[in-house]
Design a protein around this motif. Structure first.
Motif: not given
Length: 312
Positions: A187-197, A223-227
């Motif tokens: 939300v802070a940057i308005g961009a997609d991000r992926t986080f490790l649990l 998400a998988l395509a990005g990884l």
């Protein structure tokens, strides 16, 4: 399930096998009623819904209450059919997850499938993997995704001294290289991000702020395509001892190289953890950053066990 109107307790105790035999053997009505209450809770614990229908004029009066298992909980739409092989695969898929990891909708769907009574292909049932979840953040994130709610959580990146609070619209939970990630919009940057649990170091707080559920469409695939894209841009040249555990595990995702194998990776710190766990079975040729991180972990292990490092 045989009646839409439900059955009274007296009818059940006098007609259902088990209760009837106990009654004929001299069991008191009080004992039978206690047995009935225990059985109801056991069935509910197994995922079988039991409805209690009271007096319409006085819903709290349960003296003449009727009980039923709603057939809608076990009925699939008329235009959906499964072959025995498909039923078998769906049951295996449902068995992979622990009950607490399945959503309410998934549990209901699995219950309906198992109630069809269709014979399954036995050879398939012989294989049933299990997925275990060690990250406590998985369940609240899954719930937030299903509800389309914004979440916050403390996230600690390698090299940082303190965790930072992240606020995201969670869209998907994905597993990649045996590690779970949450994919969403920061939300802070308005961009997609992926986080490790595994880097979420505190409670996941589900807020009342909601977002458009359509944002979840195709999120897992994105998400998988990005990884995969990140892994394609990063690869390590490794020398691995033949026949070792490291060889067995790393060769599954490696390509041959002139000096060993090349293995793609997403996160240098996560990959360094894995490589260090193999000890002397693997040596990092490049990149230098990865080699430094692996050596650092091995020296830390040495210090932990002996109290002294190698100094290299």
């Amino acid at each position: 399930m045989a009646t839409e109107q439900g059955l009274t307790k007296d009818t059940i105790l006098s007609s259902v096998a088990g209760y009837r035999e106990q009654s004929e053997a001299g069991a008191s009505k009080d004992a039978l009623e206690k047995m009935f209450e225990r059985d109801k809770e056991s069935l509910r614990g197994l995922g079988v819904p039991i409805e209690t229908i009271g007096d319409y004029t006085d819903p709290d009066d349960l003296r003449e209450a009727r009980y039923r298992v709603p057939t809608a909980e076990y009925a699939l739409p008329a235009d959906i059919e499964f072959t025995p092989a498909e039923i078998a695969l769906l049951n295996v898929a449902g068995g992979v997850w622990s009950q607490s990891s399945l959503s309410a909708q998934a549990r209901s769907g699995l219950r309906k499938i198992r109630a069809l009574g269709i014979a399954v292909d036995e050879p398939i049932i012989g294989y049933s993997p299990r997925i275990s979840l060690r990250e406590p953040s998985f369940a609240p994130l899954q719930s937030a995704i299903e509800q389309s709610r914004v979440v916050t959580f403390p996230y600690l990146k390698p090299g940082e001294q303190a965790a930072r609070v992240r606020r995201i619209r969670p869209l998907a939970l994905v597993e990649y290289e045996a590690r779970w990630h949450v994919y969403g919009i920061d939300v802070a940057i308005g961009a997609d991000r992926t986080f490790l649990l595994s880097r979420i170091v505190g409670d996941v707080v589900i807020s009342r702020e909601s977002f458009e559920p359509t944002l979840r469409d195709g999120a897992g695939e994105r998400a998988l395509a990005g990884l995969r894209d990140v892994a394609a841009r990063n690869s390590a040249l490794l020398e691995v001892n033949p026949g070792s555990e490291a060889s067995l595990r790393l060769n599954r995702r490696a390509t041959p190289a002139e000096q060993g194998i090349r293995v793609p990776f997403v996160d240098v710190h996560v990959f360094a953890d894995e490589l260090a766990s193999y000890g002397p079975e693997v040596r990092v040729v490049e990149p230098a950053e990865l080699r430094v991180e692996v050596v650092r972990r091995l020296e830390a292990a040495l210090v932990s066990h002996t109290g002294s490092g190698s100094g290299r």
